[in-house]
Scaffold this motif. Sequence first.
Motif, PDB file in Angstrom:
ATOM      1  N   LEU A  57       0.804  -1.225   0.000  1.00  0.00           N
ATOM      2  CA  LEU A  57       0.000   0.000   0.000  1.00  0.00           C
ATOM      3  C   LEU A  57       0.837   1.274   0.000  1.00  0.00           C
ATOM      4  O   LEU A  57       0.499   2.249  -0.680  1.00  0.00           O
ATOM      5  CB  LEU A  57      -0.938  -0.008   1.208  1.00  0.00           C
ATOM      6  N   VAL A  86      -2.648  -7.117   2.746  1.00  0.00           N
ATOM      7  CA  VAL A  86      -2.071  -5.783   2.649  1.00  0.00           C
ATOM      8  C   VAL A  86      -0.751  -5.728   3.410  1.00  0.00           C
ATOM      9  O   VAL A  86      -0.702  -5.986   4.614  1.00  0.00           O
ATOM     10  CB  VAL A  86      -3.044  -4.710   3.185  1.00  0.00           C
ATOM     11  N   THR A 113      -3.789  -8.842   7.053  1.00  0.00           N
ATOM     12  CA  THR A 113      -2.377  -8.472   7.194  1.00  0.00           C
ATOM     13  C   THR A 113      -1.695  -9.614   7.939  1.00  0.00           C
ATOM     14  O   THR A 113      -2.368 -10.523   8.446  1.00  0.00           O
ATOM     15  CB  THR A 113      -2.207  -7.170   7.998  1.00  0.00           C
TER      16      THR A 113
END
Length: 593
Positions: free
Chosen positions: A289, A361, A385
């Motif tokens: 990201l 992510v 995550t």
Amino acid sequence: MKKKRKDQTNPITFGATIYRHHRRLHRHLFQLVSVFSACLLLFLVAFSLLAPSPVIHHHHSNINGDVERESYSDQKTAFHVPTSGVSLGRDIWSSVGSELYYGCSNGGRNFMTSDMKTNPSRHLVIATSGGLNQQRTGITDAVVAAYILNATLVVPKLDQKSFWHDSSNFAEIFDVDRFISFLSKDVHIIKELPLKGGKVLTPHSMRVPRKCTPKCYLNRVLPVLNKRHVVQLSKFDYRLSNKLSKHLQKLRCRVNYHALKFTDSILEMGEKLVERMRKKSNHFIALHLRYEPDMLAFSGCDFGGGDKEKEELGLIRKRWKSLHVSNPDKVRRNGRCPLTPGEVGLMLRALGFGSDVHLYVASGEVYGGEETLAPLKELFPNFHTKETIASKNELAPFTSFSSRMAALDFIVCDESDVFVTNNNGNMARILAGRRRYFGHKPTIRPNAKKLYKLFMNRYNMTWEDFAAKVRTHQIGFMGEPKEIKPGKGEFHENPEACICDASDKNPNEISPQNQSHSHKMENNNNHDNSYIKENKDSDDVTDEQISEDEQFGFDYMDNETALGGKRQPNATDFETTAMSKSEQPELEELFSD
């Protein structure tokens, strides 16, 4: 006497009669007006439902101070984002034509082995710079530099004093024995400097310019190496030319894709994370990201957070005192602003990925926290995550070491079916090249230069129009074969010298692990110009300019350039002995991985 007849009406009775008539008349008129008003109200309601939605105008100032007006229509009627992905008529989890290409990095016939060319009196020490992936580029190029100089390479030192504050050494991140043994035919590598007279040899420290060519190494480093015998090259990241002879590029690939392997403990934890993602779904997307406060501050972009955002990011930006004043509109038009999490989500939905897709992510601290992530999570509720799919106890051996944590994300991103990057930093480029080398797995890099206008005007079009334009703009940014023109792009992102066409398949090229070098035998003990013999025109190759499509490449910036516009050393500077002024490490290290 006869009664007299009344021929006149009583006044009181007459007045009452008139009053009753007036009252009836007013009642009828009131009923008539009420009916008319009700009909008029119904007509107005019906008209408002059938009429076009109102348009709200927003004004923005462009770089010249002119006012640009953009129209945003009602989101509910014009821009309805579907929950499911649109069928594109092909498999969105694979690259078109990927089966026609494969990684090939064996040495050629003229590539000389280490036992033939290594000068035993030359030892090269490399001190890398930055975070995990920036260090990886330095390690890769260190092997090539040692080959050019016919020197014995000492296992590179990792940067332990940088912004990343990681005390790990090479053997705690990478399998050092594999690194040495796999490259034994290319370069002689040792773990430590040898003793001389019972004392460890003291290296002479120096630095070479960014993107130094082989001739640069022979002109700058070799004379010092012959005199001092041990040279340490410090701040070693991107200190080797992007364009080299094909033989040296293949050596880069052998180092990066085969010799550099994480330690068993990192690999085991990384594979656990991948396995857990696979149990959730047959396919998953990994997103790097890069929406941390420092990244956003350095970019100088405007992300729509108003005065609060400008104040917060402005305070961070002040730490770089010589950093140029930013023009957010210009930076965004040039495609150098990362997409917001919500914009990333819209891009993925437009490319065909529905809300059922699982998203991993890889990210540090996200600016704005959960509020910033909310639009992405709304589009992709299966949001994961490493902290959500592994326990604190499992991650405990890694959490105090930024490079080891980054290595876990690296493994999951590498193994993902689709990798999405939101900037063009070290991790993005290395993974893009690695995924090309190992089968051209889809790697999506937002075409921010084209997409920003689309995002600005999205409420002025239908979802179908928006999605179609996203897919058009992303052509050439999906990690597919041949999407980058030959000779273009940074090598780590596009290792074209190491990718072969299956129609010309050579069995000896397929398995670098079993590579066998065949070489020309030479009686000359001096092989310092062997790279010239392997490719006569290698000296004529110069670094290409970064194209407009090279977005957000902060780590390409030499700090002299970033902090005041001074040029980098180039081939015409190689004969000079004075090095440029010392670089400020924070700029390089902060945005590299």
